[in-house]
Write a protein that holds these residues in place. Structure first.
Motif, PDB file in Angstrom:
ATOM      1  N   GLU A 204       0.714  -1.360  -0.246  1.00  0.00           N
ATOM      2  CA  GLU A 204      -0.059  -0.452   0.057  1.00  0.00           C
ATOM      3  C   GLU A 204       0.632   1.333  -0.299  1.00  0.00           C
ATOM      4  O   GLU A 204       0.510   2.309  -0.779  1.00  0.00           O
ATOM      5  N   GLU A 205       1.569   1.748   1.021  1.00  0.00           N
ATOM      6  CA  GLU A 205       2.786   2.319   0.536  1.00  0.00           C
ATOM      7  C   GLU A 205       3.471   2.522  -0.811  1.00  0.00           C
ATOM      8  O   GLU A 205       4.034   3.841  -1.549  1.00  0.00           O
ATOM      9  N   VAL A 206       4.228   1.595  -1.141  1.00  0.00           N
ATOM     10  CA  VAL A 206       4.374   1.611  -2.475  1.00  0.00           C
ATOM     11  C   VAL A 206       3.206   2.340  -3.602  1.00  0.00           C
ATOM     12  O   VAL A 206       3.817   3.049  -4.638  1.00  0.00           O
ATOM     13  N   GLU A 207       2.610   1.770  -3.296  1.00  0.00           N
ATOM     14  CA  GLU A 207       1.332   2.312  -4.191  1.00  0.00           C
ATOM     15  C   GLU A 207       1.175   3.821  -3.958  1.00  0.00           C
ATOM     16  O   GLU A 207       0.849   4.742  -5.104  1.00  0.00           O
ATOM     17  N   GLN A 208       0.928   4.080  -2.585  1.00  0.00           N
ATOM     18  CA  GLN A 208       0.258   5.611  -2.267  1.00  0.00           C
ATOM     19  C   GLN A 208       1.900   6.201  -3.014  1.00  0.00           C
ATOM     20  O   GLN A 208       1.585   7.327  -3.062  1.00  0.00           O
ATOM     21  N   VAL A 209       2.896   6.163  -3.143  1.00  0.00           N
ATOM     22  CA  VAL A 209       4.340   6.442  -3.348  1.00  0.00           C
ATOM     23  C   VAL A 209       4.019   6.770  -5.246  1.00  0.00           C
ATOM     24  O   VAL A 209       4.360   7.983  -5.892  1.00  0.00           O
ATOM     25  N   THR A 210       3.473   5.662  -5.504  1.00  0.00           N
ATOM     26  CA  THR A 210       3.566   4.843  -7.727  1.00  0.00           C
ATOM     27  C   THR A 210       2.577   6.557  -7.208  1.00  0.00           C
ATOM     28  O   THR A 210       1.792   7.047  -8.659  1.00  0.00           O
ATOM     29  N   LYS A 211       1.197   6.153  -6.641  1.00  0.00           N
ATOM     30  CA  LYS A 211       0.295   7.330  -6.875  1.00  0.00           C
ATOM     31  C   LYS A 211       0.909   8.968  -6.952  1.00  0.00           C
ATOM     32  O   LYS A 211       0.381  10.241  -8.099  1.00  0.00           O
ATOM     33  N   PHE A 212       1.034   9.294  -6.227  1.00  0.00           N
ATOM     34  CA  PHE A 212       2.046  10.498  -6.418  1.00  0.00           C
ATOM     35  C   PHE A 212       3.022  11.094  -7.061  1.00  0.00           C
ATOM     36  O   PHE A 212       2.639  11.876  -8.331  1.00  0.00           O
ATOM     37  N   LEU A 213       3.624   9.650  -8.619  1.00  0.00           N
ATOM     38  CA  LEU A 213       4.445   9.989  -9.397  1.00  0.00           C
ATOM     39  C   LEU A 213       3.763  10.412 -10.442  1.00  0.00           C
ATOM     40  O   LEU A 213       3.742  11.263 -10.941  1.00  0.00           O
TER      41      LEU A 213
END
Ligand SMILES: O=P(O)(O)O[C@H]1O[C@H](CO)[C@@H](O)[C@H]1O
Length: 281
Positions: A5-14
């Motif tokens: 979920e944290e990786v997903e969050q950073v990915t969405k930011f990018l």
């Protein structure tokens, strides 16, 4: 360890900052970030602006994520990486690679500066990586240690065949067309954590183990990329000779590493533009 979920969050930011969808990821080693200059229509995001992203603290690592086109393909390029010796756990080094995966990256190209263990190698040679020894892994340094999330990959990933045979063949052919053969090698890379350069006896041990070039990076990224099913190509620039004689008055140093990177940067820029143009992802 960053959760899915944290990786997903950073990915969405990018994703909120970019207009493209990269399919090739590139990690630039010490002094090798000039390849970013070849990226067309770049969107540049400093690591310091990305919440939770590991920030490079070493000279020769700009610390920027560059999105755009290289060799006609959509790429995301890491202009500099972080290393375990900077104090990052290997799981943190995994984060950018896992973000690349969620962004849609299918192929990872990794580059590094490395010391030549093979006595036939010369400073300025470039080495296609055919395999690695995770010496740091012998001491438990491995980004895959910890709970396994099957959404990234399997608990027990195979590491044989990590460095794609077709990519290695293509690299030799691209290098031949560019008249790079006089300084082209293919060999085995090893990673120790660093930051101290190796002792003479450590270098001799690496030689006995079958290592051709050694550094302090790349392996954590390759482990994570392989775990999540990416195709991988790796290249080392031999930036310095490893010291093999006890009474030598020469010493490995980071300035020489950066200097060699500068001298080869134009050749490597051209090589990677051509290589990315021709790879199948
Ligand atoms: O592996 P890259 O990031 O290219 O850098 C290499 O160069 C540095 C030492 O000079 C170390 O960080 C070593 O790992």
């Amino acid at each position: 360890m960053a959760s899915y979920e944290e990786v997903e969050q950073v990915t969405k930011f990018l994703q909120s900052k970019i207009k493209t969808q990269p399919i090739v990821g590139i990690v630039c080693g010490s002094g090798l970030g000039k390849l970013a200059e070849e990226v067309q229509d770049p969107t540049i995001i400093p690591y310091t602006d990305i919440p939770g992203f590991p920030v490079s603290t070493v000279p020769g690592h700009e610390g920027k994520l560059v999105f755009g086109k290289l060799g006609g393909k959509e790429v995301v390029l890491m202009q500099g990486r972080s290393h375990c010796y900077e104090g990052y756990p290997p799981q943190k080094i995994a984060l950018p690679i896992r973000c690349m995966k969620l962004l849609g990256v299918r192929t990872l190209l990794v580059t590094n500066a490395a010391g030549g263990i093979n006595r036939k190698y010369k400073v300025g040679d470039v080495m296609i990586i055919k395999d690695h020894i995770n010496l740091a892994g012998f001491a438990g340094v491995n980004p895959l240690v910890g709970p396994n999330d099957e959404r990234f990959g399997p608990r027990f990933p195979a590491m044989s065949g990590s460095y794609d045979k077709k990519y290695r063949d293509l690299a030799r052919s691209v290098a031949k067309n560019m008249n790079m053969e006089s300084y082209l090698q293919e060999g085995v890379y090893s990673m120790m954590v660093g930051p101290a350069f190796e002792t003479v006896t450590e270098c001799r041990l690496l030689e006995i183990l079958g290592v051709d070039a050694t550094g302090m990076s790349t392996v954590p990224e390759v482990l994570v990329a392989r775990h999540c099913g990416m195709k991988i190509f790796g290249m080392s620039l031999i930036t310095n000779e490893c010291i093999m004689e006890y009474d030598s008055t020469a010493f490995a140093n980071h300035e020489e590493v950066l200097q060699t990177g500068k001298q080869r940067s134009e050749d490597l820029k051209k090589f990677f533009s051509k290589f990315v143009e021709q790879i199948e992802v």
